[in-house]
Design a protein around this motif. Structure first.
Motif, short mmCIF file in Angstrom:
data_model
loop_
_atom_site.label_atom_id
_atom_site.label_comp_id
_atom_site.label_asym_id
_atom_site.label_seq_id
_atom_site.Cartn_x
_atom_site.Cartn_y
_atom_site.Cartn_z
N THR A 48 -7.13 -22.78 13.86
CA THR A 48 -6.13 -22.53 12.82
C THR A 48 -4.73 -22.26 13.35
O THR A 48 -3.77 -22.29 12.59
N GLY A 49 -4.60 -21.98 14.65
CA GLY A 49 -3.30 -21.61 15.20
C GLY A 49 -3.01 -20.13 15.14
O GLY A 49 -1.92 -19.69 15.54
N LEU A 50 -3.96 -19.33 14.68
CA LEU A 50 -3.74 -17.89 14.57
C LEU A 50 -3.58 -17.26 15.95
O LEU A 50 -4.37 -17.50 16.86
N VAL A 51 -2.53 -16.46 16.12
CA VAL A 51 -2.27 -15.73 17.36
C VAL A 51 -2.74 -14.29 17.18
O VAL A 51 -2.35 -13.61 16.22
N LEU A 52 -3.59 -13.83 18.08
CA LEU A 52 -4.10 -12.45 18.01
C LEU A 52 -3.14 -11.47 18.66
O LEU A 52 -2.46 -11.81 19.64
N PRO A 53 -3.11 -10.22 18.17
CA PRO A 53 -2.39 -9.15 18.87
C PRO A 53 -3.18 -8.68 20.08
O PRO A 53 -3.81 -7.62 20.08
N VAL A 54 -3.18 -9.49 21.11
CA VAL A 54 -4.05 -9.28 22.26
C VAL A 54 -3.78 -7.95 22.94
O VAL A 54 -4.70 -7.22 23.32
N ARG A 55 -2.50 -7.62 23.15
CA ARG A 55 -2.17 -6.39 23.87
C ARG A 55 -2.79 -5.18 23.16
O ARG A 55 -3.39 -4.30 23.81
N GLU A 56 -2.67 -5.14 21.85
CA GLU A 56 -3.18 -4.00 21.09
C GLU A 56 -4.71 -3.96 21.08
O GLU A 56 -5.32 -2.88 21.21
N ILE A 57 -5.34 -5.11 20.93
CA ILE A 57 -6.81 -5.15 20.92
C ILE A 57 -7.35 -4.81 22.30
O ILE A 57 -8.33 -4.06 22.44
N ALA A 58 -6.71 -5.34 23.35
CA ALA A 58 -7.16 -5.04 24.72
C ALA A 58 -7.02 -3.56 25.03
O ALA A 58 -7.86 -2.97 25.72
N ALA A 59 -5.97 -2.93 24.51
CA ALA A 59 -5.76 -1.50 24.76
C ALA A 59 -6.84 -0.66 24.10
O ALA A 59 -7.36 0.29 24.70
N LEU A 60 -7.20 -1.00 22.85
CA LEU A 60 -8.24 -0.20 22.19
C LEU A 60 -9.60 -0.44 22.84
O LEU A 60 -10.44 0.46 22.90
N ALA A 61 -9.80 -1.68 23.35
CA ALA A 61 -11.05 -1.96 24.08
C ALA A 61 -11.10 -1.16 25.37
O ALA A 61 -12.12 -0.53 25.69
N ARG A 62 -10.01 -1.16 26.11
CA ARG A 62 -9.96 -0.44 27.39
C ARG A 62 -10.23 1.05 27.18
O ARG A 62 -10.90 1.69 28.01
N ALA A 63 -9.73 1.61 26.11
CA ALA A 63 -9.94 3.03 25.82
C ALA A 63 -11.41 3.36 25.63
O ALA A 63 -11.83 4.51 25.80
N ARG A 64 -12.22 2.34 25.30
CA ARG A 64 -13.66 2.52 25.12
C ARG A 64 -14.46 2.03 26.32
O ARG A 64 -15.68 1.93 26.26
N GLY A 65 -13.77 1.66 27.39
CA GLY A 65 -14.46 1.14 28.56
C GLY A 65 -14.97 -0.27 28.39
O GLY A 65 -15.95 -0.68 29.04
#
Length: 422
Positions: free
Chosen positions: A202-219
């Motif tokens: 679809t061409g949708l761009v994800l907010p990768v930085r924000e999602i990666a940060a919340l993932a990192r906070a959970r290990g």
């Protein structure tokens, strides 16, 4: 250019595009609506006149100077054969890696050359060593089919659970972040997420930085599929905060077909298995994580020329031009009741690619027929896409050689088709 002995004995820098850059149009601060400038860029490409080519997401057309460099590289590799390959080519390919790393903003030993993003991401997904039986892995409906398959294969390969989510449609910046946050909250066993930076569907761009940060906070680690983002949108890769990623260089960076890269942050290289075909390999060498067999060496040797060409335009101007072409047809059609535009108006969530569907026309057959009608009746080439949870769609992908008249023709065609359906 004549081929002489001196040229034969030199590496890929024998024909440096950078040295010819003065002859190419300069971007820098070029405006996205400077039609004279973009016409000069379009003139660097040889494009079929049989159709209006709005399906440029499969791979990118090489600009003329890049194609010329590729032809010279083919001649050299073909002529010198193993005399070159077994003596000095390894150093030339190391220089290619260094050039790619510099453009991406990472260290040379943090990237490995591959034949495409699929090969790179397979090495990362299947080689990721931190999973244990009972852990879980997460992916979404908009992820690429092959990557979904590799993640699903981790059930048997690593004994893990696999969770699939459907991304919200219509999407919002916060809604996308929330979708991943809710998935992590619902399944605390998730240890790895596959993220697609810019969806091929679809061409949708994800907010990768924000999602990666919340993932990192959970290990939780992220493997990023950046096959379509580098060269299409304006971003700093190091700022995204991901340790593993796969890229194509033959889509939006304009290299010949058959070149991609795998990225692993240096401190994490031992978290990816050495490819079994490489034997014990080097425990600290990322290239040992990939076994390509014999690739197209000429394509790899041409990569610095492709990067140099793109740098004459500039990341910002290139992304802005693709966004202008996209907005030119998308925004006026948002008010057409029969039409659904699948990427939102939020400029952070789109690049050049955008897909659409007609209301009530969500099957594969429907969208094959719509793409066929665009081609047969209006001379516009597009492609249908499947796998979106809310229904299939048709993808439109402009390129730097696309003109305003061509996207205007698309808008006219879609209005006519919508009126008939209404």
């Amino acid at each position: 250019m004549s081929i002489n002995r001196r040229n034969m004995m030199m590496g890929p820098v024998a024909f440096p595009l950078a040295a010819r850059a003065a002859a190419l149009p300069k971007g820098g601060a070029a405006r996205s609506d400077d039609e004279a400038y973009w016409a000069s860029i379009a003139a660097q490409y040889d494009v079929t006149s049989q159709v209006i080519q709005l399906e440029n997401g499969n791979w990118g057309i090489m600009a003329r100077p890049v194609l010329a460099a590729y032809e010279r590289a083919i001649e050299r590799v073909n002529r010198e054969n193993s005399f070159y390959a077994r003596r000095t080519m390894e150093q030339d390919l190391l220089a290619v890696r260094a050039r790619v790393a510099s453009a991406l903003g990472v260290a040379t030993d943090e990237i490995a050359l591959t034949r495409n993003a699929t090969e790179a991401l397979r090495a990362l997904i299947e080689g990721y060593t931190k999973l244990r039986p009972g852990d879980a892995v997460l992916y979404a409906d908009l992820d690429y089919d092959s990557m979904q398959g590799y993640v699903e294969g981790l059930r048997a390969r690593r004994g893990v659970e696999v969770t699939r989510i459907a991304l919200p449609e219509p999407a919002t910046w916060q809604g996308l972040i929330d979708a991943y946050a809710q998935a992590l909250e619902a399944n605390p066993r998730i240890k790895l997420i596959l993220l697609t930076h810019l969806s091929h569907r679809t061409g949708l761009v994800l907010p990768v930085r924000e999602i990666a940060a919340l993932a990192r906070a959970r290990g939780v680690d992220v493997i990023l599929d950046a096959a379509h983002s580098w060269g299409q949108i304006d971003f700093s890769f190091p700022s995204l905060g991901v340790d593993f990623a796969g890229f194509n260089l033959h889509k939006w960076m304009g290299a010949p077909l058959g070149v991609g890269i795998a990225y692993v942050r240096k401190a994490r290289v031992r978290d990816i298995d050495v490819d079994p075909a490489n034997g014990v390999g080097d425990a600290d060498d990322l290239q040992a994580r990939v076994h390509t067999g014999t690739p197209d060496y000429a394509a790899q040797l041409t990569v610095p020329d492709a990067i140099a060409f793109q740098e004459t335009i500039g990341t910002g101007p290139r992304a802005a031009r693709l966004k202008l072409l996209r907005n030119r047809w998308v925004e006026p059609l948002r008010q057409v009741d029969a039409l659904q535009i699948l990427t939102p108006a939020d400029p952070r969530l789109s690049g050049g690619i955008t897909s659409f569907r007609f209301k009530g026309k969500g099957s594969r057959a429907d969208n094959i027929a719509i793409a066929k009608q665009l081609l047969d009746e209006f001379g516009i080439f597009s492609v249908h896409r499947v796998g979106v949870a809310a229904g299939c769609c048709v993808r439109i992908t402009p390129a730097l050689f696309t003109t305003l008249d061509q996207v205007d023709a698309l808008a006219v065609a879609l209005r006519k088709m919508a009126a008939r359906m209404a």
